[in-house]
Write a protein that holds these residues in place. Structure first.
Motif, PDB file in Angstrom:
ATOM      1  N   LEU A 236     -14.862  66.412   4.748  1.00 51.55           N
ATOM      2  CA  LEU A 236     -13.343  66.272   5.164  1.00 51.55           C
ATOM      3  C   LEU A 236     -12.818  67.564   5.553  1.00 51.55           C
ATOM      4  CD1 LEU A 236     -10.886  64.638   4.634  1.00 51.55           C
ATOM      5  CD2 LEU A 236     -10.914  65.084   2.148  1.00 51.55           C
ATOM      6  N   ARG A 237     -12.876  68.603   4.846  1.00 50.95           N
ATOM      7  CA  ARG A 237     -12.393  70.035   5.544  1.00 50.95           C
ATOM      8  C   ARG A 237     -12.842  69.951   6.944  1.00 50.95           C
ATOM      9  NH1 ARG A 237     -11.898  74.392   1.725  1.00 50.95           N
ATOM     10  NH2 ARG A 237     -11.973  73.821  -0.376  1.00 50.95           N
ATOM     11  N   ALA A 238     -13.755  69.836   7.350  1.00 48.64           N
ATOM     12  CA  ALA A 238     -14.231  70.058   8.728  1.00 48.64           C
ATOM     13  C   ALA A 238     -13.452  68.964   9.683  1.00 48.64           C
ATOM     14  CB  ALA A 238     -15.614  69.767   9.052  1.00 48.64           C
ATOM     15  N   ALA A 239     -13.400  67.643   9.195  1.00 51.19           N
ATOM     16  CA  ALA A 239     -12.512  66.782   9.936  1.00 51.19           C
ATOM     17  C   ALA A 239     -11.000  67.108   9.754  1.00 51.19           C
ATOM     18  CB  ALA A 239     -12.785  65.355   9.343  1.00 51.19           C
ATOM     19  N   LEU A 240     -10.560  67.726   8.944  1.00 53.19           N
ATOM     20  CA  LEU A 240      -9.192  68.136   8.979  1.00 53.19           C
ATOM     21  C   LEU A 240      -9.048  69.333  10.043  1.00 53.19           C
ATOM     22  CD1 LEU A 240      -8.106  68.220   5.237  1.00 53.19           C
ATOM     23  CD2 LEU A 240      -7.307  66.490   7.182  1.00 53.19           C
ATOM     24  N   LYS A 277      -7.009  66.920  -4.480  1.00 55.63           N
ATOM     25  CA  LYS A 277      -7.734  67.963  -5.009  1.00 55.63           C
ATOM     26  C   LYS A 277      -7.683  69.101  -4.073  1.00 55.63           C
ATOM     27  CE  LYS A 277     -12.636  69.447  -6.453  1.00 55.63           C
ATOM     28  NZ  LYS A 277     -12.862  70.533  -5.426  1.00 55.63           N
ATOM     29  N   LEU A 278      -8.009  68.985  -2.812  1.00 49.81           N
ATOM     30  CA  LEU A 278      -7.917  69.932  -1.846  1.00 49.81           C
ATOM     31  C   LEU A 278      -6.366  70.556  -1.777  1.00 49.81           C
ATOM     32  CD1 LEU A 278     -10.065  68.890   1.153  1.00 49.81           C
ATOM     33  CD2 LEU A 278     -10.568  70.565  -0.678  1.00 49.81           C
ATOM     34  N   GLU A 279      -5.508  69.532  -1.647  1.00 54.51           N
ATOM     35  CA  GLU A 279      -4.054  69.879  -1.955  1.00 54.51           C
ATOM     36  C   GLU A 279      -3.836  70.931  -3.022  1.00 54.51           C
ATOM     37  OE1 GLU A 279       0.285  67.990  -1.157  1.00 54.51           O
ATOM     38  OE2 GLU A 279      -1.221  67.140  -2.755  1.00 54.51           O
ATOM     39  N   ARG A 285      -2.611  70.232   3.236  1.00 55.32           N
ATOM     40  CA  ARG A 285      -1.078  70.142   2.892  1.00 55.32           C
ATOM     41  C   ARG A 285      -0.624  68.589   3.657  1.00 55.32           C
ATOM     42  NH1 ARG A 285       1.546  71.762   7.754  1.00 55.32           N
ATOM     43  NH2 ARG A 285       0.190  72.712   9.211  1.00 55.32           N
ATOM     44  N   ARG A 286       0.109  68.029   3.113  1.00 58.80           N
ATOM     45  CA  ARG A 286       0.742  66.641   3.426  1.00 58.80           C
ATOM     46  C   ARG A 286       1.802  66.858   4.743  1.00 58.80           C
ATOM     47  NH1 ARG A 286       1.091  63.217  -1.982  1.00 58.80           N
ATOM     48  NH2 ARG A 286       1.260  65.131  -2.729  1.00 58.80           N
ATOM     49  N   ASP A 290       0.400  61.999   7.008  1.00 62.08           N
ATOM     50  CA  ASP A 290      -0.642  62.570   7.852  1.00 62.08           C
ATOM     51  C   ASP A 290      -1.229  63.632   6.749  1.00 62.08           C
ATOM     52  OD1 ASP A 290      -1.144  60.691   9.511  1.00 62.08           O
ATOM     53  OD2 ASP A 290      -0.127  62.180  11.283  1.00 62.08           O
ATOM     54  N   TRP A 291      -2.265  64.136   7.037  1.00 60.96           N
ATOM     55  CA  TRP A 291      -3.092  65.367   6.293  1.00 60.96           C
ATOM     56  C   TRP A 291      -3.330  66.465   7.076  1.00 60.96           C
ATOM     57  CZ3 TRP A 291      -3.003  66.101   0.847  1.00 60.96           C
ATOM     58  CH2 TRP A 291      -2.590  65.087   0.331  1.00 60.96           C
ATOM     59  N   ALA A 292      -3.478  67.630   6.844  1.00 59.91           N
ATOM     60  CA  ALA A 292      -3.863  68.873   7.958  1.00 59.91           C
ATOM     61  C   ALA A 292      -4.111  69.973   7.029  1.00 59.91           C
ATOM     62  CB  ALA A 292      -2.427  69.117   8.536  1.00 59.91           C
ATOM     63  N   PRO A 293      -5.184  70.657   7.617  1.00 61.00           N
ATOM     64  CA  PRO A 293      -5.636  71.767   6.707  1.00 61.00           C
ATOM     65  C   PRO A 293      -4.346  72.684   6.375  1.00 61.00           C
ATOM     66  CG  PRO A 293      -6.030  72.100   9.151  1.00 61.00           C
ATOM     67  CD  PRO A 293      -5.444  70.560   8.838  1.00 61.00           C
ATOM     68  N   ALA A 294      -4.417  73.436   5.357  1.00 61.01           N
ATOM     69  CA  ALA A 294      -3.360  74.348   4.884  1.00 61.01           C
ATOM     70  C   ALA A 294      -3.341  75.622   5.688  1.00 61.01           C
ATOM     71  CB  ALA A 294      -3.590  74.807   3.352  1.00 61.01           C
TER      72      ALA A 294
END
Length: 294
Positions: A236-240, A277-279, A285-286, A290-294
């Motif tokens: 998921l981290r990689a996809a973001l 959890k990642l947030e 971050r939202r 949508d969601w994006a890497p922080a």
């Protein structure tokens, strides 16, 4: 790490499986006839002890299952009704058993999420007569159960260790046939993964799950479940990083394909749990929907 799921459970619906006498305590399993994409072949109900027994996870309100339990009991009487968590495939049957036997009910507490905030239905009618916290001991005729609060799949989820028996009733936190759905807000991925780590370090040699066959040698299996969640989170981290910002729906199709369409909503909820959890950890971050890497 692959997970060695047990996809076969030969116990017929309504039949009784004798699970031996670990620590001198007679254990029996009866499976309810409520198969489905989240329940596998049905909910397991366990009888603990004899003469005066505990019924663990009475299942849904189901007349045929209740009749099977009464047949399995024979001359034994019910002294305790124990619930691992308040999803509608586990706890609603407690009401009829209590009316039949007069036995008190036990659980962590009532369901903690409003009905309009859930993917899966919670049983909002079940309120235990006695609330059990982490570490509490429940005793009956010849048996002792230690409650372990394991939120994640459900906020009020309890596992129960049979003291002196090397057996743990793992509810839906560890199931032998599949991974568990973690659906916010009642489900919490950080808590679920912490619970997997806790259970993988225990010494019991047999887990008895809420769905599926008994699970021998559970520690490697539970570690594999945790490794699966860690790998899903890394993907998921990689996809973001590569494709964000992205919606939960788009991320599900990218990370879970191919998938049974019936399971798409559940996969989306578990993926949302990972994102939350990642947030909380400052890694995502939202951005609206949508969601994006922080």
């Amino acid at each position: 790490m692959s997970i060695p799921f047990l996809k076969d459970d030969p116990l017929p619906t309504g039949a009784v499986e004798e699970l031996g006498r670990p620590g001198g305590v007679r254990l029996r399993r009866i499976r309810c006839g409520n198969p489905g994409p989240f329940t596998f072949l049905g909910t397991n109900t366990y009888l603990i002890g004899e003469r005066e027994v505990a019924v663990l996870d009475p299942g849904p309100e189901d007349a045929a299952h209740r009749a099977a339990l009464r047949t399995a009991l024979g001359k034994d009487r019910i002294g305790h009704i124990v619930v691992t968590h308040t999803h509608r495939d586990h706890s609603p049957g407690a009401a009829a058993l209590k009316a039949l036997s007069g036995a008190p009910t036990y659980g962590f507490g009532p369901h903690q999420t409003p009905p309009d905030a859930e993917l899966r239905g919670g049983d909002h009618d079940f309120i235990p007569d006695r609330r059990l916290a982490d570490g509490d001991l429940l005793e009956g005729a010849g048996w002792r159960l230690r409650a372990l609060h394991t939120p994640g799949h459900c906020a009020n989820h309890l596992c129960f260790a049979l003291e002196g028996g090397g057996v743990l009733f793992s509810g839906d936190h560890v199931m032998s046939w599949s991974t568990s759905v973690v659906s916010p807000p009642d489900g919490d991925m950080a808590a679920y993964m912490a619970g997997l780590a806790r259970l993988s370090a225990r010494e019991e040699q047999l887990f008895l799950p809420g769905h599926g066959a008994p699970l021998p040698d559970p520690a490697p299996f539970t570690r594999a479940l945790l490794a699966h969640r860690e790998a899903r989170e890394a993907a998921l981290r990689a996809a973001l990083q590569q494709h964000g910002p992205a919606s939960v729906e788009a991320l599900v199709l990218r990370l879970y394909s191919p998938i049974d369409p019936r399971l798409l909503p559940a996969a989306g909820r578990s993926l949302l749990a990972h994102l939350l959890k990642l947030e909380a950890e400052g890694a995502a971050r939202r951005m609206g929907e949508d969601w994006a890497p922080a």
